[in-house]
Design an enzyme around this catalytic site. Sequence first.
Site, PDB file in Angstrom:
ATOM      1  CG  ASP A 149     -14.071 -29.337 -34.203  1.00 19.61           C
ATOM      2  OD1 ASP A 149     -14.255 -28.641 -33.185  1.00 19.61           O
ATOM      3  OD2 ASP A 149     -12.953 -29.514 -34.714  1.00 19.61           O
TER       4      ASP A 149
ATOM      5  CG  ASP B 176     -37.312 -55.226 -42.956  1.00 17.26           C
ATOM      6  OD1 ASP B 176     -37.331 -56.414 -42.607  1.00 17.26           O
ATOM      7  OD2 ASP B 176     -38.322 -54.507 -43.016  1.00 17.26           O
TER       8      ASP B 176
ATOM      9  CG  HIS C 123     -25.532 -46.650 -19.341  1.00 16.60           C
ATOM     10  ND1 HIS C 123     -25.740 -47.272 -20.552  1.00 16.60           N
ATOM     11  CD2 HIS C 123     -24.838 -47.532 -18.579  1.00 16.60           C
ATOM     12  CE1 HIS C 123     -25.208 -48.486 -20.524  1.00 16.60           C
ATOM     13  NE2 HIS C 123     -24.644 -48.666 -19.359  1.00 16.60           N
TER      14      HIS C 123
ATOM     15  CE  LYS D 199     -22.391 -47.377 -22.710  1.00 17.01           C
ATOM     16  NZ  LYS D 199     -22.080 -47.046 -21.341  1.00 17.01           N
TER      17      LYS D 199
ATOM     18  CG  HIS E 127     -20.406 -53.394 -23.419  1.00 18.65           C
ATOM     19  ND1 HIS E 127     -20.198 -52.056 -23.714  1.00 18.65           N
ATOM     20  CD2 HIS E 127     -21.083 -53.411 -22.243  1.00 18.65           C
ATOM     21  CE1 HIS E 127     -20.701 -51.306 -22.753  1.00 18.65           C
ATOM     22  NE2 HIS E 127     -21.247 -52.085 -21.859  1.00 18.65           N
TER      23      HIS E 127
ATOM     24  CE  LYS F 136     -25.037 -51.947 -24.094  1.00 14.06           C
ATOM     25  NZ  LYS F 136     -23.696 -51.616 -23.600  1.00 14.06           N
TER      26      LYS F 136
END
Length: 375
Positions: A287, A108, A280, A282, A101, A103
């Site tokens: 703080d 470089d 969508h 996450k 899952h 991404k």
Amino acid sequence: MTSVRLLKNGVEAFPAMFFAMDGATTSIALEMYIVSDDDTGREFRAHLISAALRGVQVRVLVDSWGSLNLPDSFWDELRAAGGSVRWFRPLTKGFLPFRNHRKLLLVDDLIAFLGGLNISDEYFRGAAGRLPWRDNMLEISGPEVSRLRRSFSRMWTLAESPLRRLIPRLRRDYPTRGSADGSVRFLESGPENPMRPVRRAYRQVVQNAVTSIDLAMGYFYPYGRMLRALKRAVRRGVRVRLMVPLHTDVPISRWAARGLYGRLLRAGVEVWEYTPSMMHSKLAIADDTVIAGSANLDIRSGRINYELVAMVSDPALAAHARADFEADLAQSVRIQIDEWRNRSFVQKLKERFSYYVLARFDIFVARREMKKRMR
């Protein structure tokens, strides 16, 4: 010196990724759950092909379940240009529950993009006339980013490998990597790692929070210890706000989350539903610490999927993220306890069934598959 930028939505993230790929001189590594054969997918592919034709080493790792509708021929032109493409655990070889899952775009070994965005129209300009999905990517640059090369290479090897139980004391490099000044840590999790560092990182920032915790989660049905940690934070005087989507691509996940509202509201947690489009994200802001990446606060991300997040301690970044959160709250509806209590019997039934499927049955199936295949 490592620098971090929080990119809001595809309108900021995709141009930044295109620019980085166009400037690549040695290597590009792309790891993605969903790639679609649409305008966004083809535009992204064109930048990869251009880099490969310049002599840049291009490797693409795509999850075979997340990109189930993507034909392998989509990558033929990239392969012809010298790029390499690998499917993560093809369905014909089993391992269905254990998906990659993550991404990640690594350019470089100096610039990394990680977050929640997949490569499809929904995340960039919108699909079927609808608004683009709300999401984030972190752009991280500096010499410490090179540590993600090993992470990508590990997943490249795992793509066609059997499950293996990880022994933490022999693989101390696996759970975390950080910048020299300690401001950025990279954390990765997977079903083979019993330490579950991503899940522990979320719980750590909640337990350490003093003033505020803001959570923007596309899918929210966490394990019990996280729920208890959020309740204890409220009792300590911490303001806790949770934002989840009103509109979702996985209705069962929304019902599972709604089934938890009562416990949260009674404990003093503010619950909001984002209304303009699918949210969508996450993202956790506690703080002066920000966690962003591929992992939701749900049981699948915590125990079954392969996930990658960055934990960043930076007051300026946290202030930026919190300003975005406040702007999103202005487009959200706050859930009130009386309204939630008056929901219909049918809705309550949907909530219980959905939570059982996602938090119980899913884990049961994954455990059975792991026992069968672990060696």
